[in-house]
Design an enzyme around this catalytic site. Sequence first.
Site, short mmCIF file in Angstrom:
data_model
loop_
_atom_site.label_atom_id
_atom_site.label_comp_id
_atom_site.label_asym_id
_atom_site.label_seq_id
_atom_site.Cartn_x
_atom_site.Cartn_y
_atom_site.Cartn_z
N ASN A 143 -10.60 -67.52 -12.25
CA ASN A 143 -11.55 -66.38 -12.35
C ASN A 143 -11.25 -65.40 -13.25
OD1 ASN A 143 -9.45 -65.39 -11.14
ND2 ASN A 143 -10.53 -65.08 -9.25
N LEU A 144 -9.74 -65.81 -13.74
CA LEU A 144 -9.56 -64.82 -14.97
C LEU A 144 -9.19 -63.41 -14.29
CD1 LEU A 144 -11.23 -65.76 -18.06
CD2 LEU A 144 -9.38 -66.78 -17.18
N TYR B 114 2.45 -64.06 2.55
CA TYR B 114 2.22 -65.07 1.57
C TYR B 114 2.58 -66.49 2.16
CZ TYR B 114 3.61 -68.04 -2.28
OH TYR B 114 3.71 -69.12 -3.37
N ASN C 26 11.59 -71.68 -6.61
CA ASN C 26 11.17 -70.69 -7.71
C ASN C 26 11.11 -71.23 -9.17
OD1 ASN C 26 12.57 -68.98 -5.48
ND2 ASN C 26 12.17 -67.43 -6.87
N HIS D 153 8.53 -60.82 -11.05
CA HIS D 153 9.59 -61.98 -10.79
C HIS D 153 10.98 -61.59 -11.78
CE1 HIS D 153 5.88 -64.17 -9.64
NE2 HIS D 153 6.69 -64.64 -8.72
N ILE E 104 18.41 -54.63 -8.89
CA ILE E 104 18.61 -56.03 -8.16
C ILE E 104 18.36 -55.56 -6.68
CG2 ILE E 104 20.54 -57.38 -7.47
CD1 ILE E 104 19.51 -57.87 -10.31
N ARG F 59 14.09 -55.72 -1.09
CA ARG F 59 12.61 -55.81 -1.26
C ARG F 59 12.17 -56.31 0.13
NH1 ARG F 59 9.97 -59.36 -5.90
NH2 ARG F 59 10.63 -60.95 -4.53
N GLY G 91 10.33 -58.58 2.91
CA GLY G 91 9.98 -59.91 2.93
C GLY G 91 10.79 -60.90 2.34
N1 UDP Z 1 14.31 -59.39 -7.88
C1 UDP Z 1 15.10 -58.38 -8.08
N2 UDP Z 1 14.70 -57.54 -9.10
C2 UDP Z 1 13.53 -57.67 -9.79
C3 UDP Z 1 12.66 -58.91 -9.18
C4 UDP Z 1 13.12 -59.82 -8.30
O1 UDP Z 1 16.32 -58.29 -7.64
O2 UDP Z 1 13.16 -57.06 -10.52
C5 UDP Z 1 14.77 -60.46 -6.73
C6 UDP Z 1 14.00 -60.53 -5.68
O3 UDP Z 1 14.08 -59.60 -4.73
C7 UDP Z 1 14.52 -61.79 -5.18
C8 UDP Z 1 14.71 -62.68 -6.26
O4 UDP Z 1 15.00 -61.74 -7.32
O5 UDP Z 1 15.52 -61.78 -4.29
C9 UDP Z 1 13.72 -63.49 -6.56
O6 UDP Z 1 12.48 -63.05 -6.62
P1 UDP Z 1 10.95 -63.32 -7.40
O7 UDP Z 1 10.14 -62.21 -7.29
O8 UDP Z 1 11.25 -64.00 -8.87
O9 UDP Z 1 10.56 -64.62 -6.52
P2 UDP Z 1 10.44 -64.90 -5.15
O10 UDP Z 1 11.68 -65.58 -4.31
O11 UDP Z 1 9.99 -63.80 -4.36
O12 UDP Z 1 9.16 -65.84 -5.19
#
Ligand code: UDP
Length: 326
Positions: free
Chosen positions: A32-33, A141, A170, A187, A205, A279, A281
Amino acid sequence: MNILVTGAAGYIGSICSEVLLSRGHQVIALDNLQEGHRAAVPPAATFCQTDLAIRSQIEAVFSSHKFDAVMHFAGEALVAKSVREPSTFYAANVGCGVNLLDAMVRHGVNKFIFSSTAATYGEPEVVPIPEDHRKAPINPYGKSKLTFEQILGDYRAYTGLKYVTLRYFNAAGASVERGEAHREETHLIPRVLDTALGAIAQLDIFGFDYPTPDGSCVRDYIHVIDIADSHLRALEEIERVPGEAFNVGNSRGFSNLEVVKTAERITGRKIPHKLSPRRPGDPAVLVASNEKLKRALGWEAKHSSLEEILQSAWDWRRKFPKGYPE
Ligand code: UDP
């Protein structure tokens, strides 16, 4: 085969389409872009701008093409967004998926490969995580993807649907022409590379007090080309393994800080970063057992080192510094 690929303008869907075409399949590329990029769809695919939320649009695609199988990549995939906006996730990952399955049933298409996720497990009790591990997702999710996995079981029982579920860990890396380019980039790896390029001044981080060796989260990075290969293997073997779920990962974890360090080596640049709060979740550790995928489908990761994953992502990022044209 004629394969319908949903989410074909997205990161994984576009690269899987590229690999399918290179192996002689026909691809009908649907997107769906909203998140995807038209320019990411390989030119040899037949593109349909279609919204899976609108049944009449799906019907139009199924009425004008014949499919041997469907690969369903479309969906919402950002953990943090799912915590803020659960409704978007249930509508996209459950509702739209049901619309697609119903069209398949109406048109007698019964082979389906589903893109699921490690987030269905939640906080693992055992690492590496086997497929039969307890499922206790800790974010909407993961819950939305697990719900759809269960719905697939119902369709199998009542309609004879043959499906395989692939639970990605990942996804990372790039092909020569296609890579990861989200409009809102959250990501780790693309953000690490943006920091190397100076587009981000200082990388956050998220979390430094997790029960891991260096306190940052540990993830299992798997090259997107190896993910594409798992899709081909699943489709080839679907008659032998209908209804099965497979982890798609490398069985090796790297902490967020290790990713930064390795990326500094690959790019030859400093990646300024600071330790920030967790973060919401995020589980501490997600590492796949990939034994089942190797044993049952004869899959092997061919691009498994973190260095190769980062190098391909870096090459793509430098070749297309602005991502895809709009
Ligand atoms: N992460 C981070 N800083 C960022 C983006 C992601 O520390 O700017 C961490 C995030 O909290 C997780 C890991 O990197 O611990 C992988 O996150 P990502 O969003 O790449 O993939 P996910 O595991 O959520 O699918």
